[in-house]
Enzyme design. Structure first.
Site, PDB file in Angstrom:
ATOM      1  N   ASN B 391      64.318-102.775  53.593  1.00 53.12           N
ATOM      2  CA  ASN B 391      65.060-103.681  52.724  1.00 53.12           C
ATOM      3  C   ASN B 391      64.210-104.861  52.281  1.00 53.12           C
ATOM      4  O   ASN B 391      63.731-104.890  51.145  1.00 53.12           O
ATOM      5  CB  ASN B 391      66.325-104.154  53.445  1.00 53.12           C
ATOM      6  CG  ASN B 391      67.325-104.747  52.482  1.00 53.12           C
ATOM      7  OD1 ASN B 391      67.021-104.977  51.314  1.00 53.12           O
ATOM      8  ND2 ASN B 391      68.522-105.006  52.950  1.00 53.12           N
ATOM      9  N   ASP B 392      63.982-105.801  53.196  1.00 53.17           N
ATOM     10  CA  ASP B 392      63.254-107.002  52.786  1.00 53.17           C
ATOM     11  C   ASP B 392      61.842-106.693  52.294  1.00 53.17           C
ATOM     12  O   ASP B 392      61.329-107.375  51.411  1.00 53.17           O
ATOM     13  CB  ASP B 392      63.198-107.989  53.957  1.00 53.17           C
ATOM     14  CG  ASP B 392      64.599-108.482  54.345  1.00 53.17           C
ATOM     15  OD1 ASP B 392      65.465-108.524  53.448  1.00 53.17           O
ATOM     16  OD2 ASP B 392      64.817-108.796  55.516  1.00 53.17           O
ATOM     17  N   VAL B 393      61.218-105.656  52.839  1.00 55.87           N
ATOM     18  CA  VAL B 393      59.827-105.366  52.465  1.00 55.87           C
ATOM     19  C   VAL B 393      59.707-104.776  51.068  1.00 55.87           C
ATOM     20  O   VAL B 393      58.601-104.566  50.571  1.00 55.87           O
ATOM     21  CB  VAL B 393      59.139-104.424  53.484  1.00 55.87           C
ATOM     22  CG1 VAL B 393      59.058-105.071  54.844  1.00 55.87           C
ATOM     23  CG2 VAL B 393      59.827-103.077  53.563  1.00 55.87           C
ATOM     24  N   VAL B 394      60.846-104.482  50.416  1.00 61.59           N
ATOM     25  CA  VAL B 394      60.780-104.003  49.029  1.00 61.59           C
ATOM     26  C   VAL B 394      61.581-104.913  48.099  1.00 61.59           C
ATOM     27  O   VAL B 394      61.837-104.557  46.954  1.00 61.59           O
ATOM     28  CB  VAL B 394      61.311-102.549  48.889  1.00 61.59           C
ATOM     29  CG1 VAL B 394      60.349-101.555  49.505  1.00 61.59           C
ATOM     30  CG2 VAL B 394      62.700-102.398  49.496  1.00 61.59           C
TER      31      VAL B 394
END
Lengths: 101, 468
Positions: B391-394
């Site tokens: 989630n956060d990494v994209v």
């Protein structure tokens, strides 16, 4: 290996600091080149290696010391041994999984 | 004579440990590293055991046997549980250092107070503080990772938290200074116990405000502490092998922490005292766009028509234990001549390298695992980016949304792919609590459900001959 318990206070501290600085530089140089794929096994491997605290625990457990002290040593020895055994075994288990094809 | 043997053993063990780490630079040679490490450890243990001052062997054998009894099962945990196993072993390392430091202090107070020089006493204090805070801090981290019920997963914060934490550490250090100056005064023993108690407490309080997404950094920092406590033990015992091995571990933890922090665009201080996930991101970005859901059939068709598929795994894949289904999908796609690559973000998962190990377990060749920096230039050519529980990494908001905690964090450019398919367990935002606008992009299609189930359905589509 642990002379501290028998010898006098005249330990050459500067040479210890010297060793620490050099070992840290070697560590940084070697770790920097570790494959990024292998960071998880690296951590379990360094875990096992830093369980070298086992040599301190061995002396505290096995020398002619009061019982309470030796109990502390035995618990520490158990903790270090657990890390050595599980650390090396799981590192090898993970590394076996990395295949090229 | 035995002394000379011991010195030689220490040099040999140090060399073996350095080689052990050196061989980790390539998956092809890495297993030699384990052999070297085991040999080094064996040399060190045997050389110590045969020293003349060791006269009692019963307890040693007992503790070693107990170590095997606990250690072997701990090495067989499922790979999804490796982060907590790692945290637990940091706890054991810290405990060993703390206990040996305590034992040495009381031993010398009783037997030879003149041996408690300020230097050695400082080393004991450092060893005990580092050891015990690593012990309880790592136990807390392991508990959070294992999702033990009475340890809250989300960061727990309260006003003045950092003040309290630093205050406790400060008091411990002040007591430490007093004990260094007066190691054998009437009150010194009590002050020493106080240091132990405060370090134990500090370890717990240090980890309480830290959430799951910060675990890769925290585990690395604790790794470093465990190494430093071994170094301190080396100073106490005048043992150079402890110093070298501890320094190797410490520098490994340091480098990993730096890499993890960089991958989140945060500083050490910010990770330890910043309470990630607390910044309320309910401030919805712009207008609310709608998710577009895709059917399994539609998703399978999209994948089949692609020539380059990039799979972006995250913690959701680990939680769902979906790596083996990922492998089946990988087989189906490569069988059809579709190039499949895996884009690995440095902080995906709960510890450094977590995704790589899970995918390797599922027999995905490591040549297909590509780092963020290498895959990003290729993303515009990518036909389908398949996000699995990441989630956060994209999240593209990391590029510009200054008010969010992920601002400035390098991301995998999934949004630049021609089409994005995202498998997501629920419609809740990710760990950082920020809406992910990747999911509402025009070219993004969502597949809601457990990653393992969704991937299983996808594989079935390919297998059933519905596609050819």
């Amino acid at each position: 290996m642990t002379e501290a318990t028998t010898t006098t206070a005249a330990v050459d501290y500067w040479s210890m600091v010297f060793v620490l600085v050099l070992a840290t530089f070697i560590g940084l140089g070697v770790i920097r080149r570790v494959s990024r794929l292998l960071y998880t096994p690296l951590m379990s491997l360094t875990n096992a290696i830093s369980a070298i605290a086992v040599v301190g625990s061995l002396v505290v457990t096995g020398a002619e010391y009061p019982t309470t002290i030796r109990v502390l040593g035995a618990v520490a020895l158990f903790a270090s041994m657990t890390n050595i055994v599980s650390g090396f075994l799981i590192t090898d288990r993970m590394l076996k999984m990395f295949k090229k094809q | 004579m035995t002394r000379a043997v011991a010195q030689f053993a220490a040099i040999l063990a140090t060399a073996l440990f350095i080689f052990s780490l050196h061989w980790m630079n390539d998956p092809k040679t890495a297993r030699h590293g384990v052999v070297a490490g085991v040999s080094g450890m064996l040399v060190a243990v045997l050389a110590t055991w045969f020293q003349p001052e060791i006269v009692h062997h019963g307890w040693i054998v007992l503790a070693i046997v107990a170590g095997f009894i606990v250690g072997v099962p701990l090495s067989r945990v499922p790979l999804t549980a490796v982060p907590q196993r790692t945290a637990l072993s940091h706890a054991f390392g810290g405990l060993a250092a703390g206990l040996v430091g305590t034992a040495e202090y009381y031993l010398w107070v009783g037997k030879g107070p003149e041996l408690l020089t300020p230097f050695r006493m400082s080393a004991i204090v450092a060893e005990v503080i580092l050891g015990f805070l690593t012990f309880t801090g790592s136990l807390m981290a392991a508990g959070k990772l294992q999702e033990v019920r009475w340890i809250p997963q989300r960061p727990v914060t309260y006003p003045g938290q950092n003040f309290v934490n630093i205050g406790i550490l400060g008091v411990a250090v002040v007591l430490g200074v007093l004990v260094v100056l007066q190691p054998t005064a009437v009150w010194s023993g009590r002050a020493f116990s106080g240091i132990v108690g405060l370090a134990v407490l500090f370890g717990v309080l240090l980890i309480i405000p830290i959430g799951g997404a910060d675990m890769p950094t925290v585990i690395s920092i604790l790794n470093s502490y465990a190494g430093l406590s071994a170094v301190a033990m080396g100073f106490v015992l005048d043992n150079k092998l402890l110093v070298t091995a501890g320094a190797l571990d410490g520098s490994s933890g340091l480098i990993l922490s730096i890499i993890m922090c960089r991958a989140m665009n945060r500083s050490f201080m910010n990770v330890l005292f910043g309470a990630f996930g607390q910044v309320q991101a309910a401030t919805a970005v712009g207008e609310q766009k709608e998710w577009k859901q895709e059917t399994i059939e539609g998703a399978a068709q999209l994948l089949e028509q692609a020539s380059l598929v990039v799979i972006i795994p995250g913690y959701g894949m680990a939680v769902a234990q979906a790596q083996h289904k990922v492998r089946e999908l990988y087989d189906q796609l490569t069988k059809r001549g579709i190039a499949v690559k895996f884009a690995i973000h440095p902080v995906a998962g709960r510890m450094p390298g977590h995704m790589n190990v899970l995918l390797a377990e599922a027999n995905i060749p490591y040549t297909a695992l590509v780092e963020m920096d290498e895959i990003n230039p290729e993303m515009p050519q990518c036909d389908v980016a398949l996000v699995i529980g990441a989630n956060d990494v994209v999240n593209p908001a990391a590029r510009y949304a200054k008010h969010t905690p992920i601002y400035g964090m390098p991301i995998i450019d999934a949004d630049k792919a021609k089409t994005v398919l995202a498998i997501k367990r629920s419609k809740n935002p990710g760990f950082a609590g920020i809406d992910n606008e990747l999911y509402v992009q025009d070219n993004t299609w969502m597949l809601f459900g457990d990653a393992k189930a969704v991937l299983g359905d996808l594989v079935k589509q390919f297998g059933s001959g519905g596609l050819h």
